[in-house]
Design an enzyme around this catalytic site. Structure first.
Site, PDB file in Angstrom:
ATOM      1  N   ASP A 168     -15.369  -0.264   7.349  1.00  0.00           N
ATOM      2  CA  ASP A 168     -14.294   0.450   6.508  1.00  0.00           C
ATOM      3  C   ASP A 168     -14.680   1.120   5.181  1.00  0.00           C
ATOM      4  O   ASP A 168     -13.914   0.974   4.492  1.00  0.00           O
ATOM      5  CB  ASP A 168     -12.973  -0.301   6.717  1.00  0.00           C
ATOM      6  CG  ASP A 168     -11.816   0.646   6.732  1.00  0.00           C
ATOM      7  OD1 ASP A 168     -11.720   1.898   6.957  1.00  0.00           O
ATOM      8  OD2 ASP A 168     -10.448   0.076   6.622  1.00  0.00           O
ATOM      9  N   LYS A 182      -2.655 -10.360  -2.607  1.00  0.00           N
ATOM     10  CA  LYS A 182      -2.578  -9.487  -1.464  1.00  0.00           C
ATOM     11  C   LYS A 182      -1.833 -10.409  -0.273  1.00  0.00           C
ATOM     12  O   LYS A 182      -2.406 -11.036   0.167  1.00  0.00           O
ATOM     13  CB  LYS A 182      -4.029  -9.108  -0.981  1.00  0.00           C
ATOM     14  CG  LYS A 182      -4.068  -8.154   0.146  1.00  0.00           C
ATOM     15  CD  LYS A 182      -5.609  -7.756   0.590  1.00  0.00           C
ATOM     16  CE  LYS A 182      -5.427  -6.835   1.712  1.00  0.00           C
ATOM     17  NZ  LYS A 182      -6.986  -6.186   1.942  1.00  0.00           N
TER      18      LYS A 182
HETATM   19  P1  ADP Z   1      -5.345  -2.660   2.927  1.00  0.00           P
HETATM   20  O1  ADP Z   1      -6.065  -3.655   3.406  1.00  0.00           O
HETATM   21  O2  ADP Z   1      -3.950  -2.720   3.163  1.00  0.00           O
HETATM   22  O3  ADP Z   1      -6.008  -1.372   2.942  1.00  0.00           O
HETATM   23  P2  ADP Z   1      -6.534  -3.074   0.296  1.00  0.00           P
HETATM   24  O4  ADP Z   1      -7.352  -4.491  -0.140  1.00  0.00           O
HETATM   25  O5  ADP Z   1      -7.442  -2.086   0.563  1.00  0.00           O
HETATM   26  O6  ADP Z   1      -5.658  -3.168   1.131  1.00  0.00           O
HETATM   27  O7  ADP Z   1      -6.072  -2.771  -1.062  1.00  0.00           O
HETATM   28  C1  ADP Z   1      -5.065  -1.697  -1.467  1.00  0.00           C
HETATM   29  C2  ADP Z   1      -5.114  -1.309  -2.454  1.00  0.00           C
HETATM   30  O8  ADP Z   1      -4.722  -1.982  -3.639  1.00  0.00           O
HETATM   31  C3  ADP Z   1      -6.667  -0.734  -3.077  1.00  0.00           C
HETATM   32  O9  ADP Z   1      -6.678   0.679  -2.823  1.00  0.00           O
HETATM   33  C4  ADP Z   1      -6.369  -0.725  -4.677  1.00  0.00           C
HETATM   34  O10 ADP Z   1      -5.805   0.247  -5.167  1.00  0.00           O
HETATM   35  C5  ADP Z   1      -5.601  -1.962  -4.908  1.00  0.00           C
HETATM   36  N1  ADP Z   1      -6.098  -3.124  -5.007  1.00  0.00           N
HETATM   37  C6  ADP Z   1      -6.675  -3.932  -4.036  1.00  0.00           C
HETATM   38  N2  ADP Z   1      -7.476  -5.363  -4.564  1.00  0.00           N
HETATM   39  C7  ADP Z   1      -7.335  -5.062  -5.783  1.00  0.00           C
HETATM   40  C8  ADP Z   1      -7.869  -5.700  -7.207  1.00  0.00           C
HETATM   41  N3  ADP Z   1      -8.693  -6.782  -6.628  1.00  0.00           N
HETATM   42  N4  ADP Z   1      -8.006  -5.445  -8.146  1.00  0.00           N
HETATM   43  C9  ADP Z   1      -7.254  -4.235  -8.358  1.00  0.00           C
HETATM   44  N5  ADP Z   1      -6.651  -3.387  -7.288  1.00  0.00           N
HETATM   45  C10 ADP Z   1      -6.687  -3.845  -6.106  1.00  0.00           C
END
Ligand code: ADP
Ligand code: MG
Length: 393
Positions: free
Chosen positions: A227, A122
């Site tokens: 959130d 990420k």
């Molecule tokens: P943001 O802070 O930009 O909202 P998130 O951490 O919520 O980012 O992640 C965005 C999207 O990426 C999630 O809604 C999910 O679909 C995917 N995602 C994030 N982390 C994971 C993970 N560990 N495994 C699978 N999908 C993930």
């Protein structure tokens, strides 16, 4: 934003030293002059132009002129490169695969580590919301790739990682944290889908109570997600939920804890009613410390993410929320008063630290000192989240 993992393979040691020197120089220069790059990279000033030109061509840095000189700055692609390089040296990232998510302010990729196991990378990209809405703001909000955005993205990644570690250690359903560097986090790849994409569940009542139990369990440990919604809850095929996305968590000792707690609860109630037609008279209510069993908020606060960093990140995020909800440009900058000035957000001038970072490939740490803000009474919750009260006299 694209992530050019291939660039990793075609980088010479000198390119890398120049890039690292620009990162270090950015701590106390908006744009880094060539002489300083030469000094920090230990490369002859006559020789660095070739490397600088090459890095500009590859869009890892940009040149910019001030009234006094022409200098260089890192852009997000260069910052991505430096983080990937560190993560790959540590064995956490060996190859980068598909992008699986574009969050509000992040890019999410599937990657593989040295052990061939798939994981998630990420990249925090704070500033994305503001890029859309802000024009003509003062320097701090310049809608380009200022190092300030990178610094804030790094703080956000550090905070998220600290939470993920503590929550994971205490058995909460969150991804397993693997590594963190600069604005990046590596975590377990979950075989699950966002609740938002799920049209039907076998037993909505069961999932509803699991989610409410999770909110209560977090609060008993001293934490509120802040959130807790259908975007940040993933659901496995067996119906069990997993919580993600932690940069906005607050302690139950926060002055507005009850508001954040109720908002999380309401998000779930509203979503279940709308999506599954499910309503329940049972839902948790906030009771400060009534059943508090653990102080995870204190543990996170002790993780090395300093109060000053917390307060900078928070001021930035608040300003972004304001920007996002006010797409029209403001007539004045009143709400900017809370933000750290550019002086505050750059790193301390410390040449010894610069030396150490060259060896350690730019592992960095902001200096810590207490905030002072003459117009505000400032208190902190146990996590270091700031509670500002404007002085009236
Ligand atoms: P943001 O802070 O930009 O909202 P998130 O951490 O919520 O980012 O992640 C965005 C999207 O990426 C999630 O809604 C999910 O679909 C995917 N995602 C994030 N982390 C994971 C993970 N560990 N495994 C699978 N999908 C993930
Ligand atoms: Mg999210």
């Amino acid at each position: 934003m694209k992530l050019d993992a291939k660039a990793l393979r075609y980088m010479s040691t000198e390119d890398f030293r120049v890039l690292t020197a620009i990162e270090i120089g950015s701590r106390n220069h908006d744009i880094v002059p060539a002489t300083l790059i030469s000094q920090l990279s230990h490369l002859r000033s006559g020789g660095i132009n070739k490397f600088i030109t090459d890095l500009i061509k590859r869009k890892l840095i940009a040149s910019e002129s001030s009234s006094k000189y022409v200098g260089y700055k890192l852009v997000y692609a260069g910052y991505d490169y430096l983080a990937l390089k560190t993560l790959s040296k540590r064995g956490s990232v060996a190859s980068v695969g598909n992008q699986i998510g574009v969050g509000k302010e992040s890019d999410i990729f599937v990657i593989a580590g040295d052990n061939d196991e798939q994981a998630v990378l990420k990249l925090h990209r704070l500033g994305r919301l503001s890029f859309r809405n802000v024009k003509n703001k003062r320097d701090y909000f310049r809608p380009d790739q200022s190092p300030s955005w990178m610094y804030m993205s790094r703080l956000s990644a550090m905070k998220e990682y600290a939470f993920m570690q503590v929550l994971h250690e205490h058995g909460f359903p969150v991804p397993k944290p693997i590594d963190q560097n600069r604005h990046c986090i590596v975590m377990e790849l979950l075989d699950a889908h966002p609740l938002r994409q799920i049209e039907k569940v076998g037993e909505p009542g069961k999932l509803y109570s699991e989610l409410m139990d999770l909110i209560v369990r977090l609060a008993k440990h001293g934490l509120i997600h802040g959130d807790f919604n259908e975007f940040n809850i993933l659901v496995r095929d067996d119906g069990s939920p997993i919580l993600i996305d932690f940069p906005q968590m607050v302690s139950t000792s926060h002055a507005n804890a009850e508001f954040y707690f109720n908002r999380d609860v309401d998000c779930i109630r509203t979503f279940f009613k709308r999506r599954f037609g499910y309503e329940s008279v049972l839902y948790p209510k906030f009771a400060l410390d009534a059943n508090k069993e653990f102080d995870l908020d204190v543990q996170v606060a002790a993780s090395g993410f300093t109060k000053k960093e917390q307060s900078q990140l928070e001021a930035f995020m608040e300003s972004e929320q304001t920007e996002a909800s006010n797409a029209a440009p403001h007539s004045h900058d009143e709400e900017d008063e809370d933000l750290p000035s550019d002086e505050e957000i750059v790193y301390a001038d410390d040449s010894e630290e610069d030396e150490r970072d060259m060896d350690g490939l730019g592992e960095d740490d902001a200096s810590d000192s207490d905030d002072s803000d003459d117009d505000y009474d400032i208190e902190y919750d146990r996590l270091g989240n700031t509670i500002r009260r404007k002085r009236t006299c």
